[in-house]
Scaffold this motif. Structure first.
Motif, mmCIF file in Angstrom:
data_model
loop_
_atom_site.group_PDB
_atom_site.id
_atom_site.type_symbol
_atom_site.label_atom_id
_atom_site.label_comp_id
_atom_site.label_asym_id
_atom_site.label_seq_id
_atom_site.Cartn_x
_atom_site.Cartn_y
_atom_site.Cartn_z
ATOM 1 N N ARG A 479 -17.881 -48.682 -16.147
ATOM 2 C CA ARG A 479 -18.350 -50.216 -15.182
ATOM 3 C C ARG A 479 -16.985 -50.349 -15.589
ATOM 4 N NH1 ARG A 479 -19.826 -55.455 -18.116
ATOM 5 N NH2 ARG A 479 -19.516 -56.524 -15.508
ATOM 6 N N ALA A 480 -15.562 -50.101 -15.868
ATOM 7 C CA ALA A 480 -14.680 -51.531 -15.608
ATOM 8 C C ALA A 480 -13.770 -50.063 -14.217
ATOM 9 C CB ALA A 480 -13.832 -51.148 -16.734
ATOM 10 N N LYS A 481 -14.663 -48.652 -13.782
ATOM 11 C CA LYS A 481 -13.742 -48.200 -13.858
ATOM 12 C C LYS A 481 -14.459 -48.317 -12.549
ATOM 13 C CE LYS A 481 -12.858 -43.042 -11.869
ATOM 14 N NZ LYS A 481 -13.454 -41.998 -13.046
ATOM 15 N N ASN A 482 -15.515 -48.216 -11.769
ATOM 16 C CA ASN A 482 -16.161 -48.415 -10.580
ATOM 17 C C ASN A 482 -15.912 -49.812 -9.915
ATOM 18 O OD1 ASN A 482 -17.505 -46.363 -10.473
ATOM 19 N ND2 ASN A 482 -18.993 -47.200 -11.700
ATOM 20 N N ALA A 483 -15.803 -51.379 -11.022
ATOM 21 C CA ALA A 483 -15.048 -52.080 -10.480
ATOM 22 C C ALA A 483 -13.795 -52.519 -10.540
ATOM 23 C CB ALA A 483 -15.561 -53.303 -11.610
ATOM 24 N N GLY A 484 -12.539 -51.523 -10.840
ATOM 25 C CA GLY A 484 -11.727 -51.826 -10.590
ATOM 26 C C GLY A 484 -11.006 -52.466 -11.776
ATOM 27 N N GLY A 485 -11.535 -52.904 -12.957
ATOM 28 C CA GLY A 485 -11.285 -53.787 -14.405
ATOM 29 C C GLY A 485 -10.269 -52.970 -14.682
ATOM 30 N N PRO A 486 -10.172 -53.605 -16.362
ATOM 31 C CA PRO A 486 -9.428 -53.030 -17.113
ATOM 32 C C PRO A 486 -9.654 -51.908 -17.657
ATOM 33 C CG PRO A 486 -11.113 -55.089 -18.241
ATOM 34 C CD PRO A 486 -11.182 -54.706 -16.995
ATOM 35 N N ARG A 487 -9.106 -50.910 -17.694
ATOM 36 C CA ARG A 487 -10.010 -49.790 -17.742
ATOM 37 C C ARG A 487 -8.574 -49.590 -19.282
ATOM 38 N NH1 ARG A 487 -9.692 -45.789 -13.005
ATOM 39 N NH2 ARG A 487 -8.068 -47.492 -12.034
ATOM 40 N N ASN A 488 -7.183 -49.973 -18.872
ATOM 41 C CA ASN A 488 -5.919 -49.219 -19.413
ATOM 42 C C ASN A 488 -6.232 -50.287 -21.184
ATOM 43 O OD1 ASN A 488 -3.494 -48.582 -19.893
ATOM 44 N ND2 ASN A 488 -3.150 -50.752 -19.993
ATOM 45 N N ALA A 489 -6.600 -51.235 -20.960
ATOM 46 C CA ALA A 489 -7.169 -51.671 -22.048
ATOM 47 C C ALA A 489 -8.042 -51.196 -23.310
ATOM 48 C CB ALA A 489 -7.512 -53.125 -21.911
ATOM 49 N N ILE A 490 -9.241 -51.062 -22.132
ATOM 50 C CA ILE A 490 -10.206 -49.815 -23.348
ATOM 51 C C ILE A 490 -10.030 -48.751 -23.810
ATOM 52 C CG2 ILE A 490 -12.242 -49.172 -23.430
ATOM 53 C CD1 ILE A 490 -13.085 -51.439 -21.098
ATOM 54 N N ARG A 491 -8.897 -48.052 -22.754
ATOM 55 C CA ARG A 491 -7.827 -46.546 -23.158
ATOM 56 C C ARG A 491 -7.436 -47.211 -24.527
ATOM 57 N NH1 ARG A 491 -5.607 -45.838 -18.820
ATOM 58 N NH2 ARG A 491 -7.827 -45.149 -17.348
ATOM 59 N N GLU A 492 -6.685 -48.047 -24.022
ATOM 60 C CA GLU A 492 -5.463 -47.941 -25.144
ATOM 61 C C GLU A 492 -6.167 -48.175 -26.914
ATOM 62 O OE1 GLU A 492 -2.310 -48.143 -25.209
ATOM 63 O OE2 GLU A 492 -1.990 -47.657 -23.574
ATOM 64 N N LEU A 493 -7.028 -49.248 -26.720
ATOM 65 C CA LEU A 493 -7.375 -49.700 -27.785
ATOM 66 C C LEU A 493 -8.818 -48.195 -28.728
ATOM 67 C CD1 LEU A 493 -9.559 -52.410 -26.852
ATOM 68 C CD2 LEU A 493 -7.906 -52.462 -28.751
ATOM 69 N N VAL A 494 -9.198 -47.409 -27.635
ATOM 70 C CA VAL A 494 -9.674 -46.283 -27.926
ATOM 71 C C VAL A 494 -8.726 -44.611 -28.717
ATOM 72 C CG1 VAL A 494 -10.666 -44.414 -27.379
ATOM 73 C CG2 VAL A 494 -11.375 -46.308 -26.643
ATOM 74 N N ASP A 495 -7.551 -45.299 -28.296
ATOM 75 C CA ASP A 495 -6.625 -44.616 -28.722
ATOM 76 C C ASP A 495 -6.232 -44.910 -29.634
ATOM 77 O OD1 ASP A 495 -7.010 -42.195 -26.540
ATOM 78 O OD2 ASP A 495 -4.845 -43.196 -25.627
ATOM 79 N N TYR A 496 -5.730 -45.815 -30.115
ATOM 80 C CA TYR A 496 -5.496 -46.593 -30.967
ATOM 81 C C TYR A 496 -6.296 -46.797 -32.535
ATOM 82 C CZ TYR A 496 -3.528 -49.689 -34.743
ATOM 83 O OH TYR A 496 -2.619 -50.908 -35.488
ATOM 84 N N PHE A 497 -7.812 -46.164 -31.785
ATOM 85 C CA PHE A 497 -8.310 -46.613 -33.372
ATOM 86 C C PHE A 497 -9.104 -45.283 -33.583
ATOM 87 C CE2 PHE A 497 -8.739 -50.899 -31.790
ATOM 88 C CZ PHE A 497 -8.020 -52.074 -33.377
ATOM 89 N N LYS A 498 -8.083 -44.436 -32.559
ATOM 90 C CA LYS A 498 -8.994 -42.936 -32.739
ATOM 91 C C LYS A 498 -9.811 -42.885 -32.505
ATOM 92 C CE LYS A 498 -4.665 -41.246 -35.047
ATOM 93 N NZ LYS A 498 -4.190 -42.084 -34.133
ATOM 94 N N LEU A 499 -10.775 -42.959 -31.744
ATOM 95 C CA LEU A 499 -12.709 -43.129 -31.136
ATOM 96 C C LEU A 499 -13.188 -41.962 -30.609
ATOM 97 C CD1 LEU A 499 -13.033 -46.892 -30.752
ATOM 98 C CD2 LEU A 499 -12.808 -46.059 -32.904
ATOM 99 N N ASP A 500 -14.180 -41.169 -31.260
ATOM 100 C CA ASP A 500 -14.916 -40.651 -30.132
ATOM 101 C C ASP A 500 -15.855 -40.715 -29.529
ATOM 102 O OD1 ASP A 500 -15.687 -37.470 -29.662
ATOM 103 O OD2 ASP A 500 -17.190 -38.035 -31.303
ATOM 104 N N VAL A 501 -14.782 -41.329 -28.360
ATOM 105 C CA VAL A 501 -14.956 -41.134 -26.853
ATOM 106 C C VAL A 501 -14.696 -41.202 -25.260
ATOM 107 C CG1 VAL A 501 -15.115 -43.044 -25.809
ATOM 108 C CG2 VAL A 501 -15.662 -44.369 -27.775
ATOM 109 N N GLU A 502 -14.714 -40.251 -24.855
ATOM 110 C CA GLU A 502 -14.622 -39.134 -23.807
ATOM 111 C C GLU A 502 -14.045 -40.074 -22.436
ATOM 112 O OE1 GLU A 502 -15.588 -35.310 -21.443
ATOM 113 O OE2 GLU A 502 -16.803 -35.375 -23.154
ATOM 114 N N LEU A 503 -12.777 -40.320 -22.439
ATOM 115 C CA LEU A 503 -12.545 -41.200 -21.041
ATOM 116 C C LEU A 503 -12.323 -40.637 -19.784
ATOM 117 C CD1 LEU A 503 -11.488 -44.500 -23.268
ATOM 118 C CD2 LEU A 503 -13.233 -44.196 -22.007
ATOM 119 N N ASP A 504 -11.936 -40.038 -18.773
ATOM 120 C CA ASP A 504 -11.359 -40.060 -18.007
ATOM 121 C C ASP A 504 -10.308 -40.339 -17.268
ATOM 122 O OD1 ASP A 504 -12.948 -41.568 -16.111
ATOM 123 O OD2 ASP A 504 -13.731 -40.952 -14.732
#
Length: 504
Positions: A479-504
């Motif tokens: 949704r963030a990608k489509n809306a030009g929203g805060p994708r980087n923030a989500i990516r940083e959170l996923v990477d920091y917590f090492k979550l099993d979420v596939e982000l392109d």
């Protein structure tokens, strides 16, 4: 001593100041560490009512007449430092009007004419329309009394042109006010175009005051109708032009209680010209903050331009740092310069909130200030996170009967950031449920909404470890990608917590 026709502009300026305004000018020079300008001003002042020659004045200031070029630059620079006087006491020449009348009525016409000559010169330079019109009316009437009709007619024409300029100046300001305080104009499709054409007519006027005011009104109107339109090349060029005008003609006076530089500063911070995360951007903000402090009348009114500039900075800090507040090494990641700016902003908010006189006329605006204060506390990290969430909760409770449309999602985002950083995941869930109820049927900023959902899904994952919340986080990223929203923030959170979420 110097012949009156050879008197420098700075000498005329100092000559026309009464004791109060000279003391204010000298105090400002001391405050900004302008030692040489102060020495020049004091030297001129001590010599009055006589005037030194340029050479003597240069020798008194520099100790030698060989510094003529430096002296000329100093004289020009010192006059430009009258900008502070122009901001706070735009009528600083007016006491001279009664002095002229007194001199004439006691038979001292030569002294009166010398005073008027200097008044006309300085009033013309600073574009004090009222004082200049007095000087022209005096000289016109005197010319006719002396049977010098040719001079009288010439001065009459100059007076008419001045009054026409003053009338246009007033009309531009009135037009801008009708725009800013009439929301119905936003619904009329051709209104903006008409205003732009009207203001553009005066962008090249011979009067600096008129050029500055027309450009200012043009840019403010464009921003008012649609802030996104403020990024066009045409508008950026006009911003640069107005910046140059304000620097070159900083001594020009405007109506009392009218802070063009302060509001223009906020507009500039919203343009692509200023990158707030750069050294230049941070310097610009600090200079603007100093300007707000220097304008004395803001002590009596809520400084809306200052609040707008705080909001711009707070918005930058939220987007840049909100996904880092929870980290134990947050203060190592937060640049010292930005932490310093946060502290300045917090102090400004505290000063505003502590002033009891604002509640009556600025209730809704105070909501914004308290919201900014709470958000900045959260973003400053450490023990301030709890203080920030408490402040934001207090805002929701205190003003629950007031329509906070436009601010609601920002308040809840601040709460979500704070509770998540404090690992109060159940609080995050409860806050999200309240948010859903409050915003039902109301518009929200999609970027904030995406971030609020992000913290909700993360908090639910840490509370329950149910895979559905990671799936929802992935959908939220899309949704963030489509809306030009805060994708980087989500990516940083996923990477920091090492979550099993596939982000392109």
């Amino acid at each position: 001593m110097v012949h009156k026709g050879e008197i420098l502009t700075i000498q005329r300026f100092i000559f026309l100041l009464d004791d109060f305004h000279y003391a204010e000018f000298a105090e400002h020079l001391t405050a900004v560490n302008a030692a040489l300008p102060l020495k020049l001003a004091d030297t001129i002042r001590k010599q009055l009512p006589d005037f030194d020659t340029h050479e003597n004045l240069c020798k008194k200031v520099y100790g030698s007449v060989s510094q003529k070029q430096n002296f000329n630059q100093l004289a020009s620079y010192t006059f430009k430092l009258s900008a502070n006087l122009a901001h706070n006491y735009p009528h600083y020449l007016h006491h001279n009007i009664s002095n002229v009348e007194r001199l004439i009525n006691t038979g001292k016409s030569q002294e009166a004419n010398f005073l008027v000559e200097n008044l006309l010169d300085i009033a013309s330079r600073i574009e004090d329309f009222s004082t200049k019109s007095f000087a022209l009316r005096f000289l016109t009437q005197q010319a006719f009394l002396f049977r010098d009709s040719a001079t009288g007619f010439k001065l009459d024409k100059e007076l008419e042109e001045l009054l026409e300029t003053k009338t246009v100046f007033i009309k531009i300001i009135n037009s801008l006010r009708r725009t800013l305080y009439n929301a119905s104009l936003l619904k009329k499709p051709d209104t903006l175009k008409q205003f732009k054409l009207y203001y553009a007519k005066y962008h090249d006027h011979s009067s600096a005051a008129l050029r500055i005011t027309s450009k200012y009104a043009y840019l403010y109107t464009v921003y008012y109708f649609n802030p996104q339109m403020f990024e066009s090349k045409e508008d950026i060029a006009l911003i640069e032009s107005l910046q140059k005008e304000l620097n070159n003609y900083c001594y020009v006076v405007f109506p009392f209680l009218f802070d063009i530089k302060g509001i223009f500063g906020f507009l500039t911070m919203n343009s692509s010209l200023i990158k707030l995360d750069t050294t230049e951007g941070k310097k610009y903000f600090q200079e603007l903050n100093e300007h707000y402090k220097s304008v004395k009348f803001w002590k009596n009114f809520l400084n809306m331009p200052q609040i707008f500039s705080i909001a711009v900075q707070a918005t930058r800090f939220v987007s840049t740092y909100h996904y880092l507040v929870h980290r134990s090494d947050y203060h190592r990641l937060l640049p010292a310069k930005d932490l310093k700016i946060m502290k300045i902003l917090l102090e400004s908010c505290q000063e505003i909130i502590a002033n009891n006189q604002w509640e009556k006329n600025y209730k809704n605006d105070l909501i914004s200030v308290r919201m900014l204060y709470g958000a900045l506390l959260v973003l400053s990290g450490g023990a301030n996170v709890k203080k920030g969430t408490n402040e934001l909760e207090s805002v929701l409770i205190t003003y629950q009967q007031i329509n906070m449309s436009g601010s609601t999602d920002s308040i809840f985002l601040g709460l979500m950031i704070g509770y998540f950083a404090s690992k109060q995941y159940e609080k995050c869930s409860d806050t999200f449920k309240r948010y859903q109820k409050v915003i039902k049927g109301k518009p929200v900023y999609e970027g904030n909404d995406i971030s609020i959902h992000t913290y909700y899904y993360l908090s639910r994952w840490f509370s329950s470890h149910h895979a559905q919340y990671l799936n929802k986080l992935q959908i939220n990223y899309a949704r963030a990608k489509n809306a030009g929203g805060p994708r980087n923030a989500i990516r940083e959170l996923v990477d920091y917590f090492k979550l099993d979420v596939e982000l392109d």
